[in-house]
Scaffold this active site. Sequence first.
Site, mmCIF file in Angstrom:
data_model
loop_
_atom_site.group_PDB
_atom_site.id
_atom_site.type_symbol
_atom_site.label_atom_id
_atom_site.label_comp_id
_atom_site.label_asym_id
_atom_site.label_seq_id
_atom_site.Cartn_x
_atom_site.Cartn_y
_atom_site.Cartn_z
ATOM 1 C CG ASP A 201 -1.812 1.167 1.352
ATOM 2 O OD1 ASP A 201 -2.727 1.274 0.522
ATOM 3 O OD2 ASP A 201 -1.607 1.989 2.259
ATOM 4 C CD GLU A 243 -2.585 2.194 -3.153
ATOM 5 O OE1 GLU A 243 -3.711 2.702 -3.160
ATOM 6 O OE2 GLU A 243 -1.774 2.347 -2.226
#
Length: 558
Positions: A201, A243
């Site tokens: 993330d 990401e």
Amino acid sequence: MNNNLWYRDAIFYEIPIKSFYDSNNDGIGDFNGLTMKLDYLKDLGIDAIWLLPFYKSPLKDDGYDISDYYSILPEYGTIEDFKNFINKAHSYNIRVIADLVINHISDQNQWFIDAKSGINSKKRDWFIWSDTPDKFKDARVIFIDTESSNWAYEPRTKQYYFHRFYSQQPDLNYDNPEVREEMKNVIRYWLNLGLDGFRADAVPYLFKREGTNCENLPETHEYFREIRKMMDTEFPGTILLAEANQWPTDTKEYFGNGDEFQMAFNFPLMPRIFIALAKRSSKPIIDIINQTLDIPDDCDWCIFLRNHDELTLEMVDDEERDIMYKEYAKIPKMRLNLGIRRRLAPLVDNDRSTIELLNALIFSLPGTPILYYGDEIGMGDNIYLGDRNGVRTPMQWSYDRNAGFSGVYAEQLYAPVITNPNYNYEGVNVDSELRISSSLLNWMKKIIGVRKDYTELLGRGTIEFINNPNKRVLAYIRKYENQRMLCLFNLSRRPTYIELDLSNFKGLKPVEAFTKAPFPRIGDLPYFITMPPRGFFWFNLVIPETDDSMDFEGEDDY
């Protein structure tokens, strides 16, 4: 094929554990419930699951605020439940990756509690502190709807701490070698328990430097190369998925020389697919795909239509953003930060032909497709739930109580099921759609099966766009070794036609991939094809075994 490249051939499915299936009737989905539904995912044709955060958390940001990296949120189950799920998934040849929230933690994590206890705390330097909120001024605020600054004041020690997201999520200090090593230990812990990799993330933000925007810094790339080397050495066959919501030139850097991330989300492509529909023009897709080509051989893009976050519009210009808001977010409540918080079906007004076109597009463009839970049945959303929770409602399994998700009273559910008449769970659910041969779910199973018929071609092949004057039709050739496929998409709501120069494929016969219906052999003249509104074709180009006589007798309709 090299089994370590399994991710290039896979179809991923994204699941928030709380949303999928409640096995113990407490109103919240759990690992045992997910294990019970693996048969469904196997039947759908899924090869890999991406799990949203399941670690212990106060849930200020739906689990992306981790209070303990080494434990599971009790509502989701136990470590034994997790291991049982992993083992069952692997027995079905389904791999599992999970979110690795690496940039920040919860302010309720013991690391931060210790750090803010005093300036001499051993954990003080695990975070970024300042006497003023004036450092890193060039670092943009990401959650512009809720945060006015990247700094939050901590009254006990009278200093500010840096946070790139919510103020309850202090950023870790990756200049501290102890932090870097501890995060490697977190990775080792979960890979030892059977995970097949991580979706990392917010990867661009790890390191901060004055005078920069604190994104995509060389130190960040160097650290991920260290992680990749460790994973390749200690856990061969596991993967890292980035990401990185950045422009293609920056995102491609996260592949390194094939020594950083194996995969990265293609964020710039996703909004341009919808822009192409709104403009009825293939140009936005062609332009952005051309910018994403030329990546290392063993790396791959992840392509998607929707996920658990808002449809981000950070990577578009002002004109494109206006088009997106006008076309897909007519009600202000549908917007969040610089994006649109909608599921796929309501985003396109529940138009079946458009849903099919979009899925056919991501299943045939270069990259690995990722489906968001519930989109395969056309689930709706609830824009009146806070934050992005409107696209995270309970999975709709049946027309029974609570959509078959849980047996509790409705008010005990973590979120209400969808009751909007257009998407009501009594009609939009797995059980009902499995019984109707023409349902969206059965169509999705069909296209996944067809994709698997051409795994190497569509998973690993090159792409070549075909120039044609009709910009409403997107046309390209996929090639892999001696395989070729012609893909056509009518991006408009009107029937149209296209004439293509296919002289390079003279003598080959197009065979429609879904029905195996043969089309006339390619000759010297431009190839003429008519297309219905929002229609598409996948043509497998084959060497004909017989002449061009076509027998229509006895053919089954699709």
